[in-house]
Design an enzyme around this catalytic site. Structure first.
Site, mmCIF file in Angstrom:
data_model
loop_
_atom_site.group_PDB
_atom_site.id
_atom_site.type_symbol
_atom_site.label_atom_id
_atom_site.label_comp_id
_atom_site.label_asym_id
_atom_site.label_seq_id
_atom_site.Cartn_x
_atom_site.Cartn_y
_atom_site.Cartn_z
ATOM 1 N N SER A 196 1.056 -1.338 0.136
ATOM 2 C CA SER A 196 0.086 0.050 -0.469
ATOM 3 C C SER A 196 0.885 1.209 -0.055
ATOM 4 O O SER A 196 1.405 1.258 1.082
ATOM 5 C CB SER A 196 -0.931 -0.192 1.032
ATOM 6 O OG SER A 196 -1.636 1.162 1.446
ATOM 7 N N HIS B 260 -1.470 -1.333 -4.329
ATOM 8 C CA HIS B 260 -2.706 -1.076 -3.572
ATOM 9 C C HIS B 260 -2.882 0.956 -3.140
ATOM 10 O O HIS B 260 -1.873 1.014 -2.693
ATOM 11 C CB HIS B 260 -2.826 -2.191 -1.654
ATOM 12 C CG HIS B 260 -4.079 -2.137 -1.626
ATOM 13 N ND1 HIS B 260 -4.155 -2.109 -1.761
ATOM 14 C CD2 HIS B 260 -4.367 -0.988 -0.484
ATOM 15 C CE1 HIS B 260 -6.242 -2.065 -0.919
ATOM 16 N NE2 HIS B 260 -6.224 -1.841 -0.161
ATOM 17 N N ASP C 185 -4.763 3.428 -1.336
ATOM 18 C CA ASP C 185 -5.987 3.534 -0.701
ATOM 19 C C ASP C 185 -6.406 5.154 -0.811
ATOM 20 O O ASP C 185 -5.446 6.149 -0.395
ATOM 21 C CB ASP C 185 -4.959 3.216 0.825
ATOM 22 C CG ASP C 185 -5.556 2.441 1.210
ATOM 23 O OD1 ASP C 185 -6.087 1.031 0.399
ATOM 24 O OD2 ASP C 185 -3.967 1.531 1.953
ATOM 25 N N MET D 127 -8.716 7.985 1.587
ATOM 26 C CA MET D 127 -9.598 8.273 2.143
ATOM 27 C C MET D 127 -9.904 9.782 1.494
ATOM 28 O O MET D 127 -9.404 11.066 1.886
ATOM 29 C CB MET D 127 -8.945 7.834 3.057
ATOM 30 C CG MET D 127 -8.346 6.663 3.734
ATOM 31 S SD MET D 127 -6.748 6.544 5.821
ATOM 32 C CE MET D 127 -6.294 5.091 5.104
ATOM 33 N N HIS E 142 -8.241 1.259 -3.414
ATOM 34 C CA HIS E 142 -9.903 0.870 -1.948
ATOM 35 C C HIS E 142 -10.065 2.031 -1.598
ATOM 36 O O HIS E 142 -9.647 2.898 -1.330
ATOM 37 C CB HIS E 142 -8.674 0.404 -1.522
ATOM 38 C CG HIS E 142 -9.577 0.416 0.059
ATOM 39 N ND1 HIS E 142 -8.955 -0.466 0.964
ATOM 40 C CD2 HIS E 142 -10.652 0.191 -0.036
ATOM 41 C CE1 HIS E 142 -9.961 0.014 2.187
ATOM 42 N NE2 HIS E 142 -11.347 -0.497 1.577
ATOM 43 N N MET F 77 -12.237 3.979 1.021
ATOM 44 C CA MET F 77 -12.287 4.443 1.820
ATOM 45 C C MET F 77 -13.468 5.813 1.766
ATOM 46 O O MET F 77 -13.055 6.051 2.114
ATOM 47 C CB MET F 77 -11.488 4.122 2.751
ATOM 48 C CG MET F 77 -11.298 3.037 2.706
ATOM 49 S SD MET F 77 -9.519 1.781 4.077
ATOM 50 C CE MET F 77 -8.044 2.547 2.771
ATOM 51 N N MET G 43 -10.967 -6.113 5.921
ATOM 52 C CA MET G 43 -10.270 -5.033 6.636
ATOM 53 C C MET G 43 -9.823 -6.231 7.950
ATOM 54 O O MET G 43 -10.758 -6.914 8.514
ATOM 55 C CB MET G 43 -11.373 -3.897 6.959
ATOM 56 C CG MET G 43 -11.118 -3.086 6.150
ATOM 57 S SD MET G 43 -9.750 -2.833 4.784
ATOM 58 C CE MET G 43 -9.022 -1.735 6.151
ATOM 59 N N GLY H 182 -2.527 4.083 9.025
ATOM 60 C CA GLY H 182 -1.015 2.369 8.663
ATOM 61 C C GLY H 182 -1.420 2.406 9.585
ATOM 62 O O GLY H 182 -1.692 3.458 11.236
ATOM 63 N N ASP I 297 -6.723 -6.252 4.139
ATOM 64 C CA ASP I 297 -6.196 -5.742 4.425
ATOM 65 C C ASP I 297 -5.288 -5.174 5.280
ATOM 66 O O ASP I 297 -6.592 -4.677 6.344
ATOM 67 C CB ASP I 297 -6.361 -4.588 3.337
ATOM 68 C CG ASP I 297 -5.737 -3.352 3.563
ATOM 69 O OD1 ASP I 297 -4.494 -2.217 4.324
ATOM 70 O OD2 ASP I 297 -6.265 -1.727 3.092
ATOM 71 N N GLY J 128 1.618 -2.659 4.024
ATOM 72 C CA GLY J 128 1.709 -0.338 4.212
ATOM 73 C C GLY J 128 3.116 -0.375 4.383
ATOM 74 O O GLY J 128 3.702 -0.577 4.142
#
Length: 216
Positions: A7, A32, A34, A36, A65, A67, A136, A143, A174, A196
């Site tokens: 990640s 990956h 992430d 957010m 991903h 979120m 998750m 992280g 993850d 990550g």
């Protein structure tokens, strides 16, 4: 075959291209990504522009991903020639089946993620549409959190459901995965491991990726 998807949330963004090149050289299978929004999760990371800055610098597929709230509004932004998966959260989708179909219509594989406290039963009528189910193993947003052990039982149950219903989705996990627990994770049924800080916070991310791959 087990896959490793480091990640970039934990990467050094001042040298992101070099960081990604290092893990690619070491044999990582995907990046990956992430994303957010500060609403669905209590943190803001980055958007599509950062991901797209890697185009032409790497051939590793993007594992996106999201979120974020109302992910349907932003799906097209994350579709690139490198994008393999776009995963949305079950908890953030009012019409999950429609969202998964929307992702597939864009020419990429559709994933759905579940937070640690979200039951697998919420996917009873959506599992057949998913190419990927992401479990998750920490509460999303930051992280470096510690692994939640109950995620292993959840994985085993999901793997059993996949076999029972002859479904073809891949299982991804993850959160808090390290060299110390990755073997338990893959033995429970996880196909794609997200790591990550355990990769990018290492003194040598190349060496750390190779250490992970030896555990598979």
């Amino acid at each position: 075959m087990k896959l490793l998807a480091p990640s970039i949330l934990s990467a050094d963004f001042s040298h992101l291209g070099e960081e990604v090149a290092a893990i690619e050289e070491a044999g990582a299978h995907m990046i990956h990504v992430d994303v957010m929004d500060g609403h669905f999760v209590p943190n803001i990371s980055f958007g599509a522009a950062v991901m797209k800055s890697l185009l032409g610098k790497t051939d590793i597929p993007f594992d996106v991903h999201l979120m974020i709230e109302d992910p349907d509004r932003y799906l097209e932004d994350f579709v690139t020639e490198n994008t393999k998966y776009i995963t949305v959260h079950q908890e953030a989708c009012v019409h999950l089946d429609r969202t998964l179909k929307h992702i597939k219509s864009l020419g990429v594989k559709a994933g759905v993620a579940l937070n640690p406290a979200t039951s697998l039963c919420t996917l009873e009528y959506a599992a057949e549409e998913a190419d990927l189910i992401l479990l998750m193993s920490v509460n999303p947003g930051f992280g470096g959190q510690k692994f939640i052990p109950s995620a292993l039982d959840k994985t085993k149950a999901l793997s059993g459901l996949r076999q029972e219903r002859s479904l073809r989705f891949e299982i991804e996990m993850d959160g808090g995965i390290t060299l110390d627990n990755v073997r338990k994770v893959t033995e429970a049924g996880v196909d794609i491991v997200v790591a990550g800080s355990s990769v990018f916070a290492a003194d040598d991310s190349r060496a750390r990726v190779k250490e992970f791959l030896k555990k598979f």
